[in-house]
Scaffold this active site. Structure first.
Site, PDB file in Angstrom:
ATOM      1  N   LYS A   2       1.141  11.888   4.826  1.00 61.47           N
ATOM      2  CA  LYS A   2       1.553  10.834   5.781  1.00 61.47           C
ATOM      3  C   LYS A   2       2.089   9.628   5.020  1.00 61.47           C
ATOM      4  CE  LYS A   2      -1.484   7.914   6.477  1.00 61.47           C
ATOM      5  NZ  LYS A   2      -2.544   6.964   6.612  1.00 61.47           N
ATOM      6  N   LYS A   9       0.825  -1.216   0.000  1.00 54.48           N
ATOM      7  CA  LYS A   9       0.000   0.000   0.000  1.00 54.48           C
ATOM      8  C   LYS A   9       0.862   1.271   0.000  1.00 54.48           C
ATOM      9  CE  LYS A   9      -3.404   2.864   0.669  1.00 54.48           C
ATOM     10  NZ  LYS A   9      -4.172   3.349  -0.480  1.00 54.48           N
TER      11      LYS A   9
HETATM   12  P1  NAD Z   1     -10.890  10.012   8.148  1.00 55.76           P
HETATM   13  O1  NAD Z   1     -10.049  10.981   8.882  1.00 55.76           O
HETATM   14  O2  NAD Z   1     -11.991  10.527   7.287  1.00 55.76           O
HETATM   15  O3  NAD Z   1     -11.571   8.973   9.182  1.00 55.76           O
HETATM   16  C1  NAD Z   1     -10.924   8.451  10.282  1.00 55.76           C
HETATM   17  C2  NAD Z   1     -11.931   8.213  11.402  1.00 55.76           C
HETATM   18  O4  NAD Z   1     -11.235   7.657  12.517  1.00 55.76           O
HETATM   19  C3  NAD Z   1     -12.621   9.492  11.880  1.00 55.76           C
HETATM   20  O5  NAD Z   1     -14.022   9.295  11.948  1.00 55.76           O
HETATM   21  C4  NAD Z   1     -12.026   9.715  13.285  1.00 55.76           C
HETATM   22  O6  NAD Z   1     -12.929  10.330  14.184  1.00 55.76           O
HETATM   23  C5  NAD Z   1     -11.719   8.295  13.700  1.00 55.76           C
HETATM   24  N1  NAD Z   1     -10.678   8.214  14.716  1.00 55.76           N
HETATM   25  C6  NAD Z   1      -9.463   8.827  14.735  1.00 55.76           C
HETATM   26  N2  NAD Z   1      -8.785   8.475  15.837  1.00 55.76           N
HETATM   27  C7  NAD Z   1      -9.582   7.623  16.534  1.00 55.76           C
HETATM   28  C8  NAD Z   1      -9.445   6.929  17.772  1.00 55.76           C
HETATM   29  N3  NAD Z   1      -8.348   7.048  18.522  1.00 55.76           N
HETATM   30  N4  NAD Z   1     -10.477   6.135  18.156  1.00 55.76           N
HETATM   31  C9  NAD Z   1     -11.587   6.013  17.398  1.00 55.76           C
HETATM   32  N5  NAD Z   1     -11.787   6.652  16.241  1.00 55.76           N
HETATM   33  C10 NAD Z   1     -10.781   7.450  15.820  1.00 55.76           C
HETATM   34  O7  NAD Z   1      -9.895   9.101   7.305  1.00 55.76           O
HETATM   35  P2  NAD Z   1     -10.232   8.223   6.008  1.00 55.76           P
HETATM   36  O8  NAD Z   1     -10.070   9.051   4.800  1.00 55.76           O
HETATM   37  O9  NAD Z   1     -11.494   7.470   6.240  1.00 55.76           O
HETATM   38  O10 NAD Z   1      -8.963   7.225   6.021  1.00 55.76           O
HETATM   39  C11 NAD Z   1      -8.861   6.149   6.943  1.00 55.76           C
HETATM   40  C12 NAD Z   1      -7.597   5.350   6.601  1.00 55.76           C
HETATM   41  O11 NAD Z   1      -7.714   4.811   5.276  1.00 55.76           O
HETATM   42  C13 NAD Z   1      -6.306   6.185   6.592  1.00 55.76           C
HETATM   43  O12 NAD Z   1      -5.243   5.414   7.086  1.00 55.76           O
HETATM   44  C14 NAD Z   1      -6.100   6.526   5.118  1.00 55.76           C
HETATM   45  O13 NAD Z   1      -4.740   6.787   4.820  1.00 55.76           O
HETATM   46  C15 NAD Z   1      -6.634   5.267   4.466  1.00 55.76           C
HETATM   47  N6  NAD Z   1      -7.170   5.448   3.094  1.00 55.76           N
HETATM   48  C16 NAD Z   1      -7.980   6.491   2.801  1.00 55.76           C
HETATM   49  C17 NAD Z   1      -8.487   6.626   1.497  1.00 55.76           C
HETATM   50  C18 NAD Z   1      -9.409   7.773   1.097  1.00 55.76           C
HETATM   51  O14 NAD Z   1      -9.655   7.939  -0.117  1.00 55.76           O
HETATM   52  N7  NAD Z   1      -9.949   8.558   2.031  1.00 55.76           N
HETATM   53  C19 NAD Z   1      -8.169   5.673   0.537  1.00 55.76           C
HETATM   54  C20 NAD Z   1      -7.359   4.587   0.878  1.00 55.76           C
HETATM   55  C21 NAD Z   1      -6.861   4.491   2.180  1.00 55.76           C
END
Ligand code: NAD
Length: 297
Positions: free
Chosen positions: A238, A170
């Site tokens: 990140k 990834k």
């Molecule tokens: P986001 O910030 O929208 O969502 C993360 C969620 O986690 C939020 O609702 C936040 O409140 C919650 N959170 C954070 N810390 C927490 C804790 N300690 N306890 C409980 N909940 C907690 O992020 P996202 O875009 O959904 O991405 C999530 C992961 O997936 C990341 O690692 C990102 O790099 C990866 N990712 C994202 C995408 C994308 O297109 N958004 C695509 C592939 C991978």
């Protein structure tokens, strides 16, 4: 099956719907309780903390922003490990580094619990459609046991090897995507300043050797000045950092990648971190004095 899900963000909000629609009993948790309202209205149970999610379920998924958040949710007070049993299996869908996941894995093993890295690709569109690519590393028998749940969220589920292998795949992928964002911004700003419309450039590149999936959304995003996330620039930055850190640890020279990382740091300092990763083009627009916008409507 009793399934837990922690981190109902831009990605998680869609994935949980596929799990519940497949008929599983879902228990959810997010620091931001409001983020769970919709899925709770669909029948999911809200737990008070990750430990409770672990105590109520046999398999847990997490989709959290950064490696530190994964550590907090697994090993912190009220974390998954404190509520886990030897039957607990945890798939981490977040993009993290292999060392973080291996460290958590060795602590889980002391209790007989299992964690697998299972980062995803395909963005919020793939998450909504259930067509993500999911790259899994870890215990193959647990992967096979719970693959049917992964199948609800993705269309390309691949076993990559030992623990941390999914994270490595990834990180390598996202380094390429984030680099393309910078290079495309340079190429398109050059083309527009030379007098060619963005859509003409787009069509020419799409039909040629420069074509890339990274560019697919541009007519609806960059060319319209739409930078709503999607995938936040902070998270893309990140991921570039995870790749260059890994390269540094392994003594792999990554000259261009480190330059790309500096570009994302510039963008974060310009306040673009909460916008989509495509906002990296705004930096290039500023220094080149041209906007990459479709003026033909
Ligand atoms: P986001 O910030 O929208 O969502 C993360 C969620 O986690 C939020 O609702 C936040 O409140 C919650 N959170 C954070 N810390 C927490 C804790 N300690 N306890 C409980 N909940 C907690 O992020 P996202 O875009 O959904 O991405 C999530 C992961 O997936 C990341 O690692 C990102 O790099 C990866 N990712 C994202 C995408 C994308 O297109 N958004 C695509 C592939 C991978």
């Amino acid at each position: 099956m009793k399934v837990g899900f922690i981190g109902i963000g831009l990605m998680g909000q869609h994935m949980v719907k596929h799990i519940i629609n497949a008929g599983h009993d879902l228990v959810v948790y997010d620091l931001n309780k409001k983020a769970t309202d919709e899925i709770v209205s669909m029948g999911a149970t809200f737990a008070d903390n990750p430990a409770q999610v672990a105590a109520m379920t046999e398999v847990i998924f997490t989709s959290l922003p950064r490696p530190q958040d994964v550590e907090e949710v697994t090993l912190g007070e009220g974390g998954i490990l404190s509520g886990a049993s030897k039957n607990t299996t945890h798939f981490d869908l977040s993009t993290t580094d292999p060392d973080t996941i291996r460290n958590i894995s060795s602590l889980y093993q002391q209790k007989g619990a299992t964690i697998l890295d299972a980062p995803v690709s395909g963005g919020t569109v793939g998450s909504e459609k259930g067509t993500l690519c999911i790259m899994v590393g870890g215990d193959r028998s647990k992967y096979e046991k719970y693959k049917s749940v992964l199948d609800t969220m993705g269309s390309e589920i691949m076993f990559c090897g030992e623990i941390g292998s999914g994270a490595v795949c990834k990180i390598a992928n996202n380094l390429i995507g984030m680099t393309l964002g910078v290079v495309l911004s340079e190429a398109l700003s050059m083309g527009v300043k030379a007098g060619v419309e963005p859509m003409t450039l787009y069509k020419a590149i799409s039909a040629s050797t420069g074509n890339t999936a990274h560019m697919k959304s541009y007519p609806d995003t960059l060319f319209k000045g739409n930078f709503a996330p999607g995938f936040k620039l902070d998270l893309g930055a990140k991921d570039v950092g995870l790749a260059t850190d890994l390269g540094r640890k392994l003594r792999v020279p990554m000259k261009v990648s480190n330059l790309i990382q500096q570009t994302y740091i510039d963008a974060q300092n310009k306040g673009l971190g909460e916008e989509s990763t495509l906002a990296i083009a705004k930096l290039q627009e500023e220094i080149s004095g041209v906007e990459i916008r479709d003026s033909t409507g």
